[in-house]
Design an enzyme around this catalytic site. Structure first.
Site, PDB file in Angstrom:
ATOM      1  N   LYS A 283       1.167  -1.240  -0.225  1.00  0.00           N
ATOM      2  CA  LYS A 283      -0.447  -0.059  -0.242  1.00  0.00           C
ATOM      3  C   LYS A 283       0.501   1.215  -0.220  1.00  0.00           C
ATOM      4  CE  LYS A 283      -3.718   1.315   2.635  1.00  0.00           C
ATOM      5  NZ  LYS A 283      -4.847   1.318   3.397  1.00  0.00           N
ATOM      6  N   GLU A 368     -19.479  -6.281  10.983  1.00  0.00           N
ATOM      7  CA  GLU A 368     -19.947  -5.264  11.634  1.00  0.00           C
ATOM      8  C   GLU A 368     -20.914  -5.361  12.430  1.00  0.00           C
ATOM      9  OE1 GLU A 368     -17.996  -2.489   8.520  1.00  0.00           O
ATOM     10  OE2 GLU A 368     -18.996  -4.484   8.621  1.00  0.00           O
ATOM     11  N   ARG A 396     -25.381  -2.762   7.962  1.00  0.00           N
ATOM     12  CA  ARG A 396     -25.011  -4.331   7.402  1.00  0.00           C
ATOM     13  C   ARG A 396     -25.202  -5.302   9.298  1.00  0.00           C
ATOM     14  NH1 ARG A 396     -20.818  -3.923   3.777  1.00  0.00           N
ATOM     15  NH2 ARG A 396     -19.381  -5.593   4.713  1.00  0.00           N
TER      16      ARG A 396
END
Length: 630
Positions: A283, A368, A396
């Site tokens: 990244k 979640e 969610r």
């Protein structure tokens, strides 16, 4: 933008030489650093997928072949390679979206920025095309190791395993991070794969040795080869889980080695079945500030100096800071306070808590649903969990909030960051449904603080509740200046009382109910109505659900009621107040001002609020018309 200017679609990539491709990759990185540093956006994720995106578009033929990104914030390189070169208004009104957008290009398919959905999308697309006889079209799902921590991804993998003939390529973009370093068992599993790149070389060596040896114990040669292959695989590389699911596994592959990537992707494409390609990327690759210990802050940046990576615009104190500091103070006072989040430790303000009390903060990955039910269990065990997520992501886990927390009356506090209009991240990031969603949950209490001081106060009140879930919500960005109450009436703060000539108005013509961060707008509406001669009172209920008896008493004394909120009007706080007014046999009209039930295009928060009419001028004009016709 020499070479990049000549790339108007993926087909233009296929005529480039190796040296030209290397130059193009460097040019793309320079362009991303230069442009995103001026506009803000997701910089680190896109710097990490330059070669990977190039390889995908050289091997597959978009849009005939479909590429699904999970999540879409890693699609900037894809935009450039499909002819979208103007990033000057990225994430701004009228400019390019920060996510794939069907309105921008036929190469974009899935616009949602919620993680762990790509495998389900891709399975549906690939299956649909097989049923239509379009077996020559491939589907490619690009999913990060962070998104693989989400349960939905594994539900999809379980289903994919039953359909091994699908023309589906799963690219695992493994950079050891989601927003921050990936945690949990899946992270450790991929870490072992990442560490054992020797597998292919050792296996090749083993096969070569066996060609010159007699079969073991009289077994046929193919059984001997299979046995040695399995033994080497188990010893050298633990990728067996994917293969045991019926998925052909290729990798790990260096995600910054374009020839190696193309070779692996061509093998996957030509296999004509489900193949998982494990790609190792960094990244922020190629930009030193984004690969240091501070790499996490380059996941999404504001305006920065491209040379140093440091912000050019100093932001003030954020709403999140108020929550973070007060939670840490509470954790110091109460050993039963624990924190949970879903791969968002830094952006939701839990990092200071985790640094001081690492055993009391749980980052569960992009999961979640698990976080919420785990919180219910922690509550049952005698702790008080604080679940901190973005408002848009609570959607969610609604079932778990309803059935696990509320039905079992567990004391869990939910802190919803980025509530209301977030703006630049577009439709999927706006936290504009949360109050409507949680409003139907029995026994739930909802606070909408208007400023930083109220965030702190509401959090203290919330964690004292042990017989059901509580919710706090606040917006993105710099916290507003404190809005002092004139007085408190019961549980309700009065922000503006009747004007000096209040004796001629024994009760207000208009009671304006301000919800959370809309206090300044509500007060602005009050000023405009008062200047037109109306008697106005502006109040903040603080705890907006359930609607308090104290607020209903204030309604009883007024002639008209106006509710201002940054939630969708349908099922919002205004409708809840209207229902409470009717149940009290009151006849006052309740006029609701909030967000329309539609997906809002990206732009600044101010631009979006103006677009939907949540400004003092628009609301005051509308209320004036109502008063005139009443």
């Amino acid at each position: 933008m020499g070479l990049l200017n000549s790339i108007n679609g993926p087909a233009d990539l296929r005529s480039l030489s190796t040296r030209q491709l290397e130059s193009l990759a460097a040019e793309i990185r320079d362009y991303l650093i230069s442009s995103v540093s001026r506009t803000g956006g997701h910089l680190g994720p896109n710097l990490g997928v330059v070669e990977l995106t190039m390889a995908i578009h050289r091997v597959f033929e978009s849009p005939s072949d479909t590429v699904v990104f999970d999540t879409g914030h890693q699609s900037y390189v894809h935009k450039l390679l499909t002819g979208r070169h103007d990033f000057s208004a990225l994430r701004k009104e009228g400019g390019l979206s920060g996510y794939p957008s069907r309105g921008e290009s036929e190469h974009d398919v899935v616009e949602n920025s919620h993680a762990s959905t790509s495998l389900s999308w891709a399975t549906g697309i690939a299956t649909g095309r097989m049923l239509r006889g379009e077996d020559d079209r491939h589907t490619v799902a690009v999913i990060g190791d962070g998104a693989l921590t989400g349960g939905m991804a594994w539900e999809a993998l379980n289903n994919i395993a039953a359909s091994p003939d699908l023309p589906l390529v799963i690219v695992v973009n493994d950079n050891e991070r989601s927003y921050a370093p990936t945690t949990g068992g899946m992270a450790e599993y991929l870490g072992r794969l990442r560490a054992d790149r020797r597998y292919e070389d050792v296996l090749t060596w083993g096969k070569r040795q066996l060609l010159y040896r007699t079969p073991v114990l009289g077994r046929p040669m193919y059984e001997t080869l299979h046995g040695v292959k399995k033994g080497l695989k188990d010893i050298v590389s633990p990728q067996g889980m994917f293969e045991d699911l019926g998925l052909k596994y290729l990798g790990p592959v260096d995600g910054h080695d374009l020839p190696a990537l193309e070779t692996a992707l061509r093998r996957a494409r030509d296999f004509r079945g489900v193949v998982l390609v494990h790609v190792l990327t960094e990244k922020g690759h190629g930009y030193e500030p984004a690969t240091t210990d501070e790499a996490d802050r380059f996941h999404a940046v504001g305006v920065i100096n491209p040379e140093t990576g440091l912000p050019l615009e100093l932001s003030g104190r954020a709403w999140t800071d108020e929550f973070s500091d007060e939670l840490l103070a509470l954790a110091d006072e109460r050993e039963d306070i624990v924190g949970l989040t879903a791969s968002m430790l830094l952006p939701v303000g839990l990092r200071p808590f985790a640094e001081r009390y690492p055993q009391r903060v749980f980052d569960v990955g992009i999961a979640e649903q698990h976080a919420v039910t785990m919180a219910a269990g922690l509550s049952f065990a005698g702790l008080h969990p604080v679940v901190a997520v973005y408002a848009t992501f609570l959607n969610r886990a609604f079932d778990q909030l309803l059935m696990d927390c509320a039905m079992h009356r567990q004391g869990v506090t939910f802190v919803l960051d980025r509530a209301g209009v977030t703006g630049s991240d577009g439709a999927s990031h706006n936290g504009m449904w949360d109050m409507s969603v949680v409003g139907i949950v029995p026994g739930l209490r909802l606070a909408a603080p208007r400023d930083g001081a109220q965030v702190r106060q509401a959090l203290r009140e919330a964690v004292r509740v042990e017989d059901g879930p509580t919710v706090l919500r606040f917006p993105k960005g710099t916290v507003s200046e404190p809005v002092e109450a004139v007085r408190r009436q019961g549980t309700v703060d009065v922000l503006r009382d009747l004007d000096a000539d209040g004796e001629s108005h024994p009760s207000p013509d208009v009671l304006i109910v301000s919800v959370g961060a809309m206090a300044e707008v509500a007060l602005g509406v009050g000023d405009k109505l008062a200047s037109a001669g109306a008697g106005v009172q502006v109040v903040d209920p603080r705890w907006v659900l359930p609607v308090s008896a104290d607020l209903v008493d204030l309604v009883r004394r007024s002639r008209h009621v106006v509710v201002v909120e940054d939630n969708i009007v349908d099922g919002g706080i205004g409708e809840a107040i209207g229902k409470a007014v009717r149940e009290a046999d009151l006849l006052q009209p309740v006029w609701c001002y909030g967000i329309p039930k539609e997906f809002l295009a990206h732009g600044s928060r101010g631009q979006v609020m103006e677009r939907v009419g949540l400004t003092p001028d628009v609301i005051a004009t509308s209320v004036t018309r109502h008063l005139a016709s009443d």
